[in-house]
Design a protein around this motif. Sequence first.
Motif, mmCIF file in Angstrom:
data_model
loop_
_atom_site.group_PDB
_atom_site.id
_atom_site.type_symbol
_atom_site.label_atom_id
_atom_site.label_comp_id
_atom_site.label_asym_id
_atom_site.label_seq_id
_atom_site.Cartn_x
_atom_site.Cartn_y
_atom_site.Cartn_z
ATOM 1 N N TRP A 39 0.836 -1.200 0.000
ATOM 2 C CA TRP A 39 0.000 0.000 0.000
ATOM 3 C C TRP A 39 0.872 1.252 0.000
ATOM 4 O O TRP A 39 0.640 2.183 -0.766
ATOM 5 N N ARG A 40 1.883 1.256 0.834
ATOM 6 C CA ARG A 40 2.763 2.431 0.885
ATOM 7 C C ARG A 40 3.500 2.611 -0.437
ATOM 8 O O ARG A 40 3.661 3.739 -0.918
ATOM 9 N N LEU A 41 3.923 1.505 -1.017
ATOM 10 C CA LEU A 41 4.651 1.573 -2.285
ATOM 11 C C LEU A 41 3.796 2.228 -3.361
ATOM 12 O O LEU A 41 4.284 2.982 -4.206
ATOM 13 N N VAL A 42 2.509 1.950 -3.324
ATOM 14 C CA VAL A 42 1.620 2.460 -4.363
ATOM 15 C C VAL A 42 1.115 3.866 -4.049
ATOM 16 O O VAL A 42 0.998 4.703 -4.941
ATOM 17 N N HIS A 43 0.864 4.131 -2.759
ATOM 18 C CA HIS A 43 0.180 5.379 -2.414
ATOM 19 C C HIS A 43 1.069 6.455 -1.808
ATOM 20 O O HIS A 43 0.732 7.617 -1.865
ATOM 21 N N GLU A 44 2.141 6.074 -1.193
ATOM 22 C CA GLU A 44 3.018 7.099 -0.589
ATOM 23 C C GLU A 44 4.001 7.616 -1.628
ATOM 24 O O GLU A 44 5.212 7.392 -1.542
ATOM 25 N N ARG A 45 3.460 8.299 -2.602
ATOM 26 C CA ARG A 45 4.270 8.821 -3.694
ATOM 27 C C ARG A 45 4.237 10.331 -3.687
ATOM 28 O O ARG A 45 3.210 10.939 -3.397
ATOM 29 N N SER A 56 -9.164 -2.113 -4.317
ATOM 30 C CA SER A 56 -8.405 -0.945 -3.853
ATOM 31 C C SER A 56 -7.360 -1.203 -2.783
ATOM 32 O O SER A 56 -6.251 -0.708 -2.863
ATOM 33 N N LEU A 116 -3.019 -4.367 -5.256
ATOM 34 C CA LEU A 116 -1.832 -3.584 -4.932
ATOM 35 C C LEU A 116 -0.583 -4.160 -5.588
ATOM 36 O O LEU A 116 0.272 -3.411 -6.072
ATOM 37 N N LYS A 148 -0.536 -3.143 -9.129
ATOM 38 C CA LYS A 148 -0.222 -1.721 -9.290
ATOM 39 C C LYS A 148 1.245 -1.443 -9.015
ATOM 40 O O LYS A 148 1.872 -0.640 -9.706
ATOM 41 N N ALA A 149 1.766 -2.077 -7.975
ATOM 42 C CA ALA A 149 3.178 -1.891 -7.669
ATOM 43 C C ALA A 149 4.043 -2.344 -8.835
ATOM 44 O O ALA A 149 5.013 -1.683 -9.210
ATOM 45 N N LEU A 156 3.764 0.130 -11.654
ATOM 46 C CA LEU A 156 4.531 1.328 -11.311
ATOM 47 C C LEU A 156 6.015 1.123 -11.533
ATOM 48 O O LEU A 156 6.698 1.955 -12.136
ATOM 49 N N PHE A 171 11.631 3.822 -6.875
ATOM 50 C CA PHE A 171 10.509 2.937 -6.589
ATOM 51 C C PHE A 171 10.366 2.677 -5.097
ATOM 52 O O PHE A 171 9.250 2.699 -4.557
ATOM 53 N N LEU A 172 11.474 2.457 -4.432
ATOM 54 C CA LEU A 172 11.449 2.110 -3.005
ATOM 55 C C LEU A 172 11.505 3.331 -2.109
ATOM 56 O O LEU A 172 11.698 3.206 -0.891
ATOM 57 N N PRO A 212 9.411 5.198 -0.608
ATOM 58 C CA PRO A 212 8.640 5.246 0.636
ATOM 59 C C PRO A 212 9.260 4.456 1.779
ATOM 60 O O PRO A 212 8.826 4.597 2.922
ATOM 61 N N PHE A 213 10.251 3.609 1.473
ATOM 62 C CA PHE A 213 10.792 2.738 2.514
ATOM 63 C C PHE A 213 12.121 3.254 3.050
ATOM 64 O O PHE A 213 12.906 3.865 2.331
#
Lengths: 172, 172
Positions: free
Chosen positions: A146-152, B17, B23, B26-27, B30, B129-130, B132-133
């Motif tokens: 979820w974060r990977l997709v939405h925290e952009r 969603s 997800l 989508k990931a 992306l 890509f990463l 958010p982490f």
Amino acid sequence: MSADSPSTDVPLPDFLSSSTSILLGKANDLFDEILEAAVEPFGLRSKDFIVLTAIDSIGPQSQQQLARTHGIDRTTMVSVVDGLERLGLVQRARNPDDRRKYAIGLTSEGQALLRHKLGPAMLNALDTFLAPFTHDEREIFNKFLWRLVHERGQAPDQGTGQGRVVPGGTVR
Amino acid sequence: MSADSPSTDVPLPDFLSSSTSILLGKANDLFDEILEAAVEPFGLRSKDFIVLTAIDSIGPQSQQQLARTHGIDRTTMVSVVDGLERLGLVQRARNPDDRRKYAIGLTSEGQALLRHKLGPAMLNALDTFLAPFTHDEREIFNKFLWRLVHERGQAPDQGTGQGRVVPGGTVR
DNA sequence: TATTGTTATACTCTATAACTATA
DNA sequence: TATAGTTATAGAGTATAACAATA
């Protein structure tokens, strides 16, 4: 073969076999296989399941709305709905408020199939896919995705602040 | 079939969603975008990068070996190698031990491009890509993916789940 | 007889353009 | 003029079949 290569200090990109990029692609391919195998007995593709689920959750919608929500072209959606209608799972009704639009709704057969057969089949497929994980790990993994997709777009924490704003994609 | 039950107790599959399945797709989409954008300036596709990296890591190989390793059809590999050869990044040499096979090797230009340009570009793409982490989270995510792909066929391993088959693979 | 690389072919998936009917 | 749905068409991408060279 070459090699005048100065063999500099430039590290060799280790994307093979254990790299996140390769693994992500393999995981996705694996899940696709499991998913398609789960719906194939019903004469459907995974895309059909997504459309059926969207209608069941949100209610009757126009083809364009279905198309836009799922990133499918509207001309492609025509044949998707065609197939589902041929199977008697959805029906095209006119939207009285705007007669250009359809209101694509589930038939009773479609709803029954989705809830009693397709839904369980898909849950089982997901369970197969996530088999290596414990319940807690599945939740963590889901949060990661979820974060990977939405925290952009926002500033995360480290790395180059090169975060790019990904177009499209808003899903509630 | 019967239409009776819109209100049975059967839970509605909540795949929309926030579901892992959606997800994951989508990931993957992306990352594909980021990846293709990273190699496009060099006139390449992500598949080209993978092939170049494989040759650089393992050494000259036949087209079939390259094809099998990466799940690409051998007829498709012909055109992939054609393109890379046309760009002067690889060269076809005959394998003296089996003259049916080629030994596809990197040219010095190919190796230089891979190590000095493509490699960094791909690392940057992965970093984007990463984004958010945190660093630690990236390693955890990588381990998750590794287990998802490789821990197949055994029992779900409801224990710690951590550490077992996971090799100390480089996490990048 | 089997395998490697190749070509030609076909098939799938999807996108583009043009049309109609409605707004 | 713009939008919803449709159709025809074209373009990727990839798989299948057949062939020549080699094992």
